[in-house]
Design an enzyme around this catalytic site. Structure first.
Site, mmCIF file in Angstrom:
data_model
loop_
_atom_site.group_PDB
_atom_site.id
_atom_site.type_symbol
_atom_site.label_atom_id
_atom_site.label_comp_id
_atom_site.label_asym_id
_atom_site.label_seq_id
_atom_site.Cartn_x
_atom_site.Cartn_y
_atom_site.Cartn_z
ATOM 1 N N CYS A 51 -2.038 12.036 -5.103
ATOM 2 C CA CYS A 51 -2.290 11.160 -6.430
ATOM 3 C C CYS A 51 -0.707 10.990 -6.792
ATOM 4 O O CYS A 51 0.089 11.902 -6.993
ATOM 5 C CB CYS A 51 -3.228 11.876 -6.926
ATOM 6 S SG CYS A 51 -3.736 12.120 -8.994
ATOM 7 N N CYS A 85 1.426 5.240 -7.810
ATOM 8 C CA CYS A 85 -0.157 5.908 -8.458
ATOM 9 C C CYS A 85 -0.822 5.401 -7.000
ATOM 10 O O CYS A 85 -1.085 4.159 -6.350
ATOM 11 C CB CYS A 85 -0.677 5.285 -9.502
ATOM 12 S SG CYS A 85 -2.800 5.046 -9.276
ATOM 13 N N ASP A 138 -7.276 13.823 -4.378
ATOM 14 C CA ASP A 138 -6.960 12.671 -5.257
ATOM 15 C C ASP A 138 -8.067 12.729 -6.511
ATOM 16 O O ASP A 138 -8.827 13.339 -6.180
ATOM 17 C CB ASP A 138 -6.536 11.275 -5.147
ATOM 18 C CG ASP A 138 -6.400 9.526 -5.768
ATOM 19 O OD1 ASP A 138 -5.340 9.646 -6.659
ATOM 20 O OD2 ASP A 138 -7.383 8.837 -5.754
HETATM 21 N N1 DGL Z 1 -4.294 7.345 -7.612
HETATM 22 C C1 DGL Z 1 -3.755 9.012 -8.588
HETATM 23 C C2 DGL Z 1 -2.546 8.514 -8.550
HETATM 24 O O1 DGL Z 1 -1.496 8.334 -8.172
HETATM 25 C C3 DGL Z 1 -4.720 8.425 -9.845
HETATM 26 C C4 DGL Z 1 -5.079 8.574 -11.224
HETATM 27 C C5 DGL Z 1 -5.943 8.439 -12.077
HETATM 28 O O2 DGL Z 1 -7.399 8.950 -11.781
HETATM 29 O O3 DGL Z 1 -5.738 8.059 -13.273
HETATM 30 O O4 DGL Z 1 -2.203 8.747 -9.881
#
Ligand code: DGL
Length: 237
Positions: free
Chosen positions: A70, A166, A7
């Site tokens: 992610c 997210c 992620d």
């Molecule tokens: N955890 C990421 C997702 O699921 C976050 C993405 C980001 O860093 O903006 O999209």
């Protein structure tokens, strides 16, 4: 099984936490690319470059499969390169939500732009771009959180369910519930279902981040609810 989980930061830990609880007997390696977050506000080319470096690192560690924990990378999965099996967190939604009338989906700006959710959900959807949430969650400065959530969720009253698109968002689920108190769907659920089918083996946990500070260490321990953790800084490239 040796499993790599990636992620942009601490969000994928919400997936890892569920896996440690429900499928503990695997060797997990987690990589959070904290130096480059937020991924959701970068270009596709940029985040695919970062993610492919992480995938190369996992492959050098001889992992058997990779979980893209992610939403932003999952919505660009076709651009990721790996010799190993890649499991994303969006495509498992296919066919699971078609009975709903309307679903709201909170996600990062890049995930919304790719339209990935529309490919897998055959019902009316309301996409909510949430650029402010990842920085709030990573910085642990929650002073503006309720105002931000109220605005993001103001048009979701007629939705049957809300997808947290997210992996960072489940960290603030208790606050989200204040503004949407119907069904909330977190994407880790479907990954756990898939991994439950794998044969268990040895268990271990390694945590790597591209940037580490005190807030990060505190957040990692709080999310995983484990105090004794070895967190290493690893710079790729
Ligand atoms: N955890 C990421 C997702 O699921 C976050 C993405 C980001 O860093 O903006 O999209």
């Amino acid at each position: 099984m040796k499993i790599g989980i990636l992620d942009s930061g601490i969000g994928g830990l919400t997936v890892l936490k569920s896996l440690l609880r429900k499928c503990p007997d695997h060797e997990y390696i987690y990589y959070g690319d904290t130096i480059h977050l937020p991924y959701g506000e970068k270009s596709r080319e940029e985040i695919i470059g970062y993610a492919n470096n992480i995938i190369n690192f996992f492959e050098s560690e001889n992992i058997d499969l990779i979980i893209i924990a992610c939403g932003t990378l999952s919505s660009n999965k076709e651009f990721l390169k790996s010799k190993k099996r890649l499991i994303d967190i969006i495509s498992p939604l296919k066919g699971k939500l078609d009975n709903y009338n309307k679903i709201s989906i909170m996600a990062t700006p890049l995930s919304i732009k790719t339209n990935a959710f529309k490919k897998y959900i055959n019902t009316k959807i309301d996409l909510i771009s949430c650029p402010k949430l990842v920085p709030i969650i990573e910085s642990e400065d929650y002073s503006d959180l309720d105002n931000v959530l109220e605005k993001y969720l103001e048009n979701s009253i007629d939705s049957d369910a809300l997808i947290l698109g997210c992996t960072h968002y489940p960290i603030v689920k208790d606050s989200i519930i204040k503004f949407f108190n119907k069904e909330i769907i977190c994407l880790d659920k479907f990954v756990v279902e898939m991994l439950s089918e794998l044969k268990p083996g040895k268990s271990s946990l390694k945590l790597y981040f591209s940037k580490i500070d005190e807030i990060l260490i505190k957040n990692v321990k709080k999310i995983l609810e484990i105090d004794n953790l070895n967190i290493e800084r690893k710079w790729l490239k």
